[in-house]
Scaffold this motif. Structure first.
Motif, PDB file in Angstrom:
ATOM      1  N   LEU A 127       0.840  -1.192   0.000  1.00  0.00           N
ATOM      2  CA  LEU A 127       0.000   0.000   0.000  1.00  0.00           C
ATOM      3  C   LEU A 127       0.878   1.246   0.000  1.00  0.00           C
ATOM      4  O   LEU A 127       1.893   1.307   0.691  1.00  0.00           O
ATOM      5  N   ARG A 128       0.447   2.231  -0.767  1.00  0.00           N
ATOM      6  CA  ARG A 128       1.067   3.552  -0.734  1.00  0.00           C
ATOM      7  C   ARG A 128      -0.039   4.571  -0.981  1.00  0.00           C
ATOM      8  O   ARG A 128      -0.146   5.148  -2.069  1.00  0.00           O
ATOM      9  N   PRO A 129      -0.911   4.784  -0.001  1.00  0.00           N
ATOM     10  CA  PRO A 129      -2.065   5.655  -0.209  1.00  0.00           C
ATOM     11  C   PRO A 129      -1.646   7.066  -0.607  1.00  0.00           C
ATOM     12  O   PRO A 129      -0.714   7.640  -0.025  1.00  0.00           O
ATOM     13  N   MET A 130      -2.305   7.618  -1.613  1.00  0.00           N
ATOM     14  CA  MET A 130      -2.002   8.968  -2.068  1.00  0.00           C
ATOM     15  C   MET A 130      -3.250   9.592  -2.668  1.00  0.00           C
ATOM     16  O   MET A 130      -4.195   8.896  -3.033  1.00  0.00           O
ATOM     17  N   ILE A 131      -3.246  10.922  -2.737  1.00  0.00           N
ATOM     18  CA  ILE A 131      -4.393  11.682  -3.232  1.00  0.00           C
ATOM     19  C   ILE A 131      -4.126  12.125  -4.658  1.00  0.00           C
ATOM     20  O   ILE A 131      -3.130  12.805  -4.925  1.00  0.00           O
ATOM     21  N   GLY A 132      -5.030  11.771  -5.577  1.00  0.00           N
ATOM     22  CA  GLY A 132      -4.865  12.166  -6.967  1.00  0.00           C
ATOM     23  C   GLY A 132      -5.352  13.574  -7.240  1.00  0.00           C
ATOM     24  O   GLY A 132      -4.710  14.355  -7.938  1.00  0.00           O
ATOM     25  N   VAL A 133      -6.540  13.917  -6.703  1.00  0.00           N
ATOM     26  CA  VAL A 133      -7.142  15.235  -6.941  1.00  0.00           C
ATOM     27  C   VAL A 133      -7.217  16.005  -5.635  1.00  0.00           C
ATOM     28  O   VAL A 133      -7.882  15.581  -4.692  1.00  0.00           O
ATOM     29  N   ILE A 134      -6.530  17.126  -5.585  1.00  0.00           N
ATOM     30  CA  ILE A 134      -6.616  18.021  -4.443  1.00  0.00           C
ATOM     31  C   ILE A 134      -6.289  19.416  -4.943  1.00  0.00           C
ATOM     32  O   ILE A 134      -5.278  19.627  -5.609  1.00  0.00           O
ATOM     33  N   GLY A 135      -7.179  20.356  -4.672  1.00  0.00           N
ATOM     34  CA  GLY A 135      -6.933  21.685  -5.200  1.00  0.00           C
ATOM     35  C   GLY A 135      -7.929  22.704  -4.700  1.00  0.00           C
ATOM     36  O   GLY A 135      -8.840  22.401  -3.913  1.00  0.00           O
ATOM     37  N   VAL A 136      -7.737  23.914  -5.163  1.00  0.00           N
ATOM     38  CA  VAL A 136      -8.594  25.046  -4.823  1.00  0.00           C
ATOM     39  C   VAL A 136      -9.220  25.580  -6.106  1.00  0.00           C
ATOM     40  O   VAL A 136      -8.891  25.134  -7.205  1.00  0.00           O
ATOM     41  N   ALA A 137     -10.118  26.539  -5.971  1.00  0.00           N
ATOM     42  CA  ALA A 137     -10.747  27.129  -7.148  1.00  0.00           C
ATOM     43  C   ALA A 137      -9.737  27.982  -7.913  1.00  0.00           C
ATOM     44  O   ALA A 137      -8.924  28.689  -7.311  1.00  0.00           O
ATOM     45  N   PRO A 138      -9.763  27.930  -9.249  1.00  0.00           N
ATOM     46  CA  PRO A 138      -8.886  28.799 -10.047  1.00  0.00           C
ATOM     47  C   PRO A 138      -9.360  30.247 -10.000  1.00  0.00           C
ATOM     48  O   PRO A 138     -10.458  30.546  -9.518  1.00  0.00           O
ATOM     49  N   ALA A 139      -8.557  31.127 -10.538  1.00  0.00           N
ATOM     50  CA  ALA A 139      -8.869  32.553 -10.492  1.00  0.00           C
ATOM     51  C   ALA A 139     -10.135  32.891 -11.260  1.00  0.00           C
ATOM     52  O   ALA A 139     -10.885  33.791 -10.875  1.00  0.00           O
ATOM     53  N   GLU A 140     -10.396  32.185 -12.345  1.00  0.00           N
ATOM     54  CA  GLU A 140     -11.597  32.441 -13.137  1.00  0.00           C
ATOM     55  C   GLU A 140     -12.006  31.177 -13.881  1.00  0.00           C
ATOM     56  O   GLU A 140     -11.217  30.254 -14.055  1.00  0.00           O
ATOM     57  N   GLY A 141     -13.259  31.139 -14.293  1.00  0.00           N
ATOM     58  CA  GLY A 141     -13.765  29.998 -15.038  1.00  0.00           C
ATOM     59  C   GLY A 141     -13.888  28.757 -14.181  1.00  0.00           C
ATOM     60  O   GLY A 141     -13.852  28.806 -12.942  1.00  0.00           O
ATOM     61  N   LYS A 142     -14.051  27.621 -14.838  1.00  0.00           N
ATOM     62  CA  LYS A 142     -14.127  26.342 -14.135  1.00  0.00           C
ATOM     63  C   LYS A 142     -13.229  25.340 -14.836  1.00  0.00           C
ATOM     64  O   LYS A 142     -13.157  25.314 -16.062  1.00  0.00           O
ATOM     65  N   ILE A 143     -12.536  24.544 -14.047  1.00  0.00           N
ATOM     66  CA  ILE A 143     -11.598  23.555 -14.561  1.00  0.00           C
ATOM     67  C   ILE A 143     -12.063  22.177 -14.109  1.00  0.00           C
ATOM     68  O   ILE A 143     -12.298  21.961 -12.924  1.00  0.00           O
ATOM     69  N   PRO A 144     -12.235  21.220 -15.043  1.00  0.00           N
ATOM     70  CA  PRO A 144     -12.652  19.868 -14.639  1.00  0.00           C
ATOM     71  C   PRO A 144     -11.724  19.297 -13.570  1.00  0.00           C
ATOM     72  O   PRO A 144     -10.506  19.532 -13.590  1.00  0.00           O
ATOM     73  N   CYS A 145     -12.296  18.546 -12.646  1.00  0.00           N
ATOM     74  CA  CYS A 145     -11.492  17.946 -11.577  1.00  0.00           C
ATOM     75  C   CYS A 145     -10.421  17.014 -12.134  1.00  0.00           C
ATOM     76  O   CYS A 145      -9.414  16.754 -11.463  1.00  0.00           O
ATOM     77  N   GLY A 146     -10.624  16.514 -13.353  1.00  0.00           N
ATOM     78  CA  GLY A 146      -9.642  15.624 -13.966  1.00  0.00           C
ATOM     79  C   GLY A 146      -8.455  16.332 -14.590  1.00  0.00           C
ATOM     80  O   GLY A 146      -7.570  15.673 -15.148  1.00  0.00           O
TER      81      GLY A 146
END
Length: 296
Positions: A127-146
């Protein structure tokens, strides 16, 4: 005080997302996350093509952190990652670096035990648990979580695990932190598109840092600092991450460019996070015993 963040799923990171919770600076949070397939896969004989692709890569959140303002940095300490009892992998035609050779989609459901994943009978992986998606909102627009970027997102960085401290630049009031896409284990590059995808409970502590400037995510483990960058061109992502570390080295050690560059060449590492998302992600690391912490 601990706050549970559960149930609210987002598929884009955006300043327009309503907060799932508002928490004081310094809070301890528990995010309940779904796997990257949104829990849609329950059998190995399912057809990948039948999935609802609008429900891929959900992130739990977002969380408004009081006091966070554009220009600040959000420090996220990864305290614990508790995994489900199984993970899922897939091979998908035309996806990943081998996608052109995959003739038909295939799913594997893998048991997760106390300290290992059973890839097949007689073959286990640590096991090597890790987080793939972690982030904050961008300055403008919307960015897919992927999709990864300066806001974080789908960096698929194997170093974002228990004990890691992640630094994210803040672009909107409240930061709007969200987490998802946990892996029981994953190789650098994620060459067949998936790691061992699983749902999880992720415990973090958040802290707003004033007076610290970052253009892209950065992180630190017990022994190394990492600068992270994403770009359509992997070489450019590496260049951006290495340049961030070069600037830090020049500032911290009072070196000129030539000497700092030689130091990076002597003990720094250029590393690949993932090469299968809309943007590739790279990291560049240096020993903490030389540079200390990202937070001066």
């Amino acid at each position: 005080m601990e706050t549970l963040i559960s149930g609210n799923r987002i598929y884009h990171m955006s300043g327009e997302n309503p907060p799932a919770a508002r928490v004081p600076d310094g809070s301890r949070l528990v995010f309940e996350t779904e796997d990257c397939f949104g829990g849609q896969i329950t059998r190995e004989d399912q057809a990948i093509e039948a999935l609802d692709w609008e429900r891929i890569n959900p992130a739990t959140g977002p969380v408004w952190v009081e006091g966070a303002q554009p220009g600040d940095v959000l420090r996220v300490t990864i305290e614990k990652i508790q995994l489900a009892d199984h993970g899922t992998m897939a091979a998908v035609p035309d996806s990943g670096i081998f996608g052109s050779r995959v003739q038909a989609s295939r799913i594997k459901i893998l048991p997760i035990r106390e300290d290992e994943v059973e890839f097949r009978p007689g073959l286990t992986l640590p096991l090597r648990p890790m987080i793939g998606v972690i982030g904050v909102a961008p300055a403008e627009g919307k960015i897919p979580c992927g999709t990864p970027g300066s806001h974080g997102g789908n960096m698929d960085n194997t170093r974002i695990g228990e004990g890691t401290v992640l630094y994210l630049p803040v672009f909107v009031p409240g930061a709007l932190l969200a987490i998802g896409d946990v892996h029981a284990c994953m190789g650098d590059g994620e060459v067949m598109v998936t790691g061992v995808e699983t749902s999880a409970q992720v415990t973090v502590t958040v802290k707003v840092l004033k007076g610290m400037t970052l253009r892209d995510p950065a992180l630190e483990t017990a022994d190394r600092l990492y600068a992270v960058a994403s770009h359509t061109d992997l070489s450019q992502a590496i260049h951006t991450a290495a340049s961030a570390m070069l600037e830090l080295t020049m500032e911290r050690l009072g070196m000129d460019l030539e000497e700092a560059g030689m130091l990076l060449s002597a003990c720094g590492n250029a590393e690949v996070c993932q090469i299968v998302d809309p943007l590739s992600t790279a990291r560049f690391s240096m020993p903490r015993k030389i540079l200390g912490s990202w937070q001066a």
